[in-house]
Design a protein around this motif. Structure first.
Motif, PDB file in Angstrom:
ATOM      1  N   GLU A 165       0.832  -1.034  -0.033  1.00 40.71           N
ATOM      2  CA  GLU A 165      -0.112   0.056   0.017  1.00 40.71           C
ATOM      3  C   GLU A 165       0.837   1.248  -0.051  1.00 40.71           C
ATOM      4  O   GLU A 165       0.464   2.165  -0.678  1.00 40.71           O
ATOM      5  CB  GLU A 165      -0.898   0.072   1.118  1.00 40.71           C
ATOM      6  N   MET A 209       2.361   1.610  -3.323  1.00 32.65           N
ATOM      7  CA  MET A 209       1.753   2.371  -4.215  1.00 32.65           C
ATOM      8  C   MET A 209       0.951   3.801  -4.008  1.00 32.65           C
ATOM      9  O   MET A 209       0.495   4.560  -5.115  1.00 32.65           O
ATOM     10  CB  MET A 209       0.327   1.510  -4.327  1.00 32.65           C
ATOM     11  N   ARG A 245       5.486   3.870  -7.313  1.00 29.20           N
ATOM     12  CA  ARG A 245       4.593   3.135  -8.506  1.00 29.20           C
ATOM     13  C   ARG A 245       5.573   3.060  -9.766  1.00 29.20           C
ATOM     14  O   ARG A 245       5.341   2.099 -10.679  1.00 29.20           O
ATOM     15  CB  ARG A 245       3.450   4.153  -8.779  1.00 29.20           C
ATOM     16  N   MET A 257      -0.726  -2.044 -13.973  1.00 24.58           N
ATOM     17  CA  MET A 257      -0.474  -0.771 -13.304  1.00 24.58           C
ATOM     18  C   MET A 257      -1.014   0.592 -14.203  1.00 24.58           C
ATOM     19  O   MET A 257      -1.735   1.612 -13.574  1.00 24.58           O
ATOM     20  CB  MET A 257       0.865  -0.382 -13.196  1.00 24.58           C
ATOM     21  N   TRP A 293      -4.724   0.629 -13.355  1.00 20.84           N
ATOM     22  CA  TRP A 293      -4.794   1.195 -11.872  1.00 20.84           C
ATOM     23  C   TRP A 293      -4.830   2.761 -11.973  1.00 20.84           C
ATOM     24  O   TRP A 293      -5.508   3.471 -11.404  1.00 20.84           O
ATOM     25  CB  TRP A 293      -3.829   0.690 -11.045  1.00 20.84           C
ATOM     26  N   PHE A 326      -5.397  -4.281  -7.851  1.00 21.57           N
ATOM     27  CA  PHE A 326      -4.689  -4.055  -6.785  1.00 21.57           C
ATOM     28  C   PHE A 326      -4.346  -5.173  -6.148  1.00 21.57           C
ATOM     29  O   PHE A 326      -3.419  -5.767  -5.650  1.00 21.57           O
ATOM     30  CB  PHE A 326      -5.285  -2.947  -6.139  1.00 21.57           C
ATOM     31  N   HIS A 357      -0.621  -7.145  -5.425  1.00 19.84           N
ATOM     32  CA  HIS A 357      -0.362  -7.392  -4.366  1.00 19.84           C
ATOM     33  C   HIS A 357       0.121  -8.836  -3.826  1.00 19.84           C
ATOM     34  O   HIS A 357       1.090  -9.063  -3.460  1.00 19.84           O
ATOM     35  CB  HIS A 357      -1.500  -6.770  -3.396  1.00 19.84           C
ATOM     36  N   TYR A 416       3.768  -8.392  -6.429  1.00 24.52           N
ATOM     37  CA  TYR A 416       4.745  -7.746  -5.281  1.00 24.52           C
ATOM     38  C   TYR A 416       5.743  -8.796  -4.556  1.00 24.52           C
ATOM     39  O   TYR A 416       6.702  -8.021  -4.637  1.00 24.52           O
ATOM     40  CB  TYR A 416       3.609  -6.903  -4.299  1.00 24.52           C
TER      41      TYR A 416
END
Length: 166
Positions: A46, A49, A55, A71, A74, A139, A143, A147
């Motif tokens: 979080e 981002m 980012r 991305m 998003w 997202f 994640h 990630y």
């Protein structure tokens, strides 16, 4: 007939690249991260981002994995949420749909059928929140899936090592 569609799609692809470059320039200014930033990003997706530099670095990683569209989608949803003009909301929502939701798009994001149905209903009268469920799903995908690989990537490790050695 198919040739015309292909020619139009090719033209759209150039427009998409141009739009992606503008989006990149608008939202991803070069602000080098600090060592503290890198450490925080290693603990929280979080927080990664929430920062432009985070980012940007994560997007670079996604590009290396051929999943940059997550991305880009998003970011487009974040931009849509800031729009108040109903005509521009409708136009931007249509572009987001064409670029990331349509099964004909080369940048289609991976969404389940339930979320696709919600989007199709929302597109009847688009709002700045038309893609909220889809954005959350992407997202969550980034994640849970991307990630952890980002934290183990050479892109992240090299930068962290570079800062720790100075």
């Amino acid at each position: 007939m198919a040739f015309r569609c292909l020619a139009v799609k090719s033209s759209n692809t150039q427009q998409e690249r141009s739009k992606d470059a503008r989006l990149s320039n608008l939202q991803e200014k070069d602000e080098p991260p600090t060592l503290e930033d890198l450490k925080v990003w290693g603990e929280s997706f979080e927080k990664l981002m929430k920062t432009t530099a985070g980012r940007k670095l994560f997007r670079e990683f996604l590009r290396s994995e051929y999943s940059e569209e997550n991305m880009l989608f998003w970011l487009a949803c974040e931009e849509l949420k800031t729009e108040n003009n109903p005509e521009l909301v409708e136009e931007k929502a249509r572009l987001i749909y064409e670029d990331y939701i349509s099964i004909l798009s080369p940048k289609e994001v991976s969404l389940d059928s339930r979320v696709r149905e919600v989007i199709n209903r929302n597109m009847v009268e688009p709002t700045p929140h038309t893609f909220d469920e889809a954005q959350l799903q992407i997202f969550t995908l980034m994640h849970r899936d991307s990630y952890p690989r980002f934290l183990n990537s050479q892109i992240y490790k090299r930068l962290l090592q570079q800062y720790q050695s100075t």
